[in-house]
Design a protein around this motif. Sequence first.
Motif, short mmCIF file in Angstrom:
data_model
loop_
_atom_site.label_atom_id
_atom_site.label_comp_id
_atom_site.label_asym_id
_atom_site.label_seq_id
_atom_site.Cartn_x
_atom_site.Cartn_y
_atom_site.Cartn_z
N VAL A 251 0.86 -1.18 0.00
CA VAL A 251 0.00 0.00 0.00
C VAL A 251 0.90 1.23 0.00
O VAL A 251 1.60 1.51 0.98
CB VAL A 251 -0.94 0.01 1.22
N SER A 254 -1.44 5.76 -0.21
CA SER A 254 -2.87 5.47 -0.33
C SER A 254 -3.54 5.50 1.04
O SER A 254 -2.87 5.41 2.08
CB SER A 254 -3.08 4.10 -0.98
N ILE A 262 -7.83 -7.24 2.03
CA ILE A 262 -6.82 -7.11 0.98
C ILE A 262 -6.01 -8.40 0.95
O ILE A 262 -5.37 -8.76 1.93
CB ILE A 262 -5.91 -5.90 1.23
N ILE A 268 -1.61 -1.44 -4.10
CA ILE A 268 -2.50 -0.27 -4.10
C ILE A 268 -1.63 0.97 -4.09
O ILE A 268 -0.81 1.17 -3.18
CB ILE A 268 -3.44 -0.29 -2.87
N SER A 271 -4.23 5.73 -4.13
CA SER A 271 -5.66 5.42 -4.17
C SER A 271 -6.30 5.53 -2.79
O SER A 271 -5.62 5.56 -1.77
CB SER A 271 -5.87 4.01 -4.74
N VAL A 273 -9.15 3.32 -0.77
CA VAL A 273 -9.87 2.05 -0.84
C VAL A 273 -10.67 1.87 0.46
O VAL A 273 -10.11 1.90 1.55
CB VAL A 273 -8.91 0.87 -1.04
N HIS A 284 -4.19 -5.14 -8.77
CA HIS A 284 -3.53 -3.84 -8.71
C HIS A 284 -4.58 -2.74 -8.78
O HIS A 284 -5.46 -2.76 -9.66
CB HIS A 284 -2.56 -3.67 -9.87
N VAL A 285 -4.48 -1.76 -7.87
CA VAL A 285 -5.36 -0.60 -7.88
C VAL A 285 -4.48 0.65 -7.92
O VAL A 285 -3.63 0.84 -7.04
CB VAL A 285 -6.27 -0.56 -6.64
#
Length: 334
Positions: A251, A254, A262, A268, A271, A273, A284-285
């Motif tokens: 992460v 983010s 997760i 991530i 982002s 979330v 993948h974000v």
Amino acid sequence: MKIIVPMAGMGKRMRPHTLTVPKPLIPIAGKPIVQRLVEDIAKVCGEPVEEVAFIIGHFGQEVEKQLLKIAESVGAKGSIYYQEKALGTAHAILCATPSLSGNLVVAFADTLFKADFTLAGKKDNTIWVQRVEDPRPFGVVKLNAQNQITDFVEKPETFVSDLAIIGIYYFNDGEYLRQELQYLLDNDVMEKGEYQLTNALENMKQKGMVFVPGQVTEWLDCGNKDSTVFTNQRYLEYIKDTKLVADSASVVNSVIIPPVFIGENVKIENSVVGPHVSIGNGTHVTNSVVRNTIVQEHSKIKNANVANSMLGNHAGFEGRSLDLSVGDYNHITQ
């Protein structure tokens, strides 16, 4: 105690997600629906689960291996049976004839529940119900003054009761259930073109068997995309005090708003979330906002604002804000 899980349906209301994956294997808060169901029933049994019997279509060896592992996870033997034709709920259960003995729970794999009851030592045959606004899509029951079930009605076109059968049943005599199910097939007793469990229950009641209603704290349906996303939300709330983020997840720059699941090797970046998001392994974000959504494994979300959505395995979405239902291997770029 045995658990019988009919799950051979095609899951048409959940397409496109059920085109490649059986509906009971769609994840809820990181675990397949059917695994959540079996684990929850095992918790309320109050005694060891001897066997979990799954009635399926021909889903393939990998799915069967996964189901057997689910049975093993609750300390039970796993059995696989096949329903070759969709001939109704009674026919589906009867496909597991060798396992229909002793005390057993029948639980259809498109519903989850939360409850505080215990089945150990229970003498009454029990059918779990919940009040609903529109009972027409369900089997329903009527009760007498002694809180005993007097009538079973399958998908009533006119109102007779708002107590919907949620798809979880306890029987203290599996052999007797098997005999009554077989009677329907032997005498071709069908309703709306199928052999219905409610007809067998009605016959058993007419012969003197007493059924009582059971109450659950919450009934969670997984029949379509919106209800499944809501069920994911509720489950994340139930388990929010457990570890929900894999150590291998990355992460970066983010914000994670719990509760969020997760999975392994998720990335991530840049982002936001959460809340109420489940992200499967290897997804993948990037540069996105994701809320109240289920994302399965090895998918990609980029430059997007996603809410109240489901994305399948190996799916991709890049673009603007949308309410999505994207199946496996589909990629959408806006």
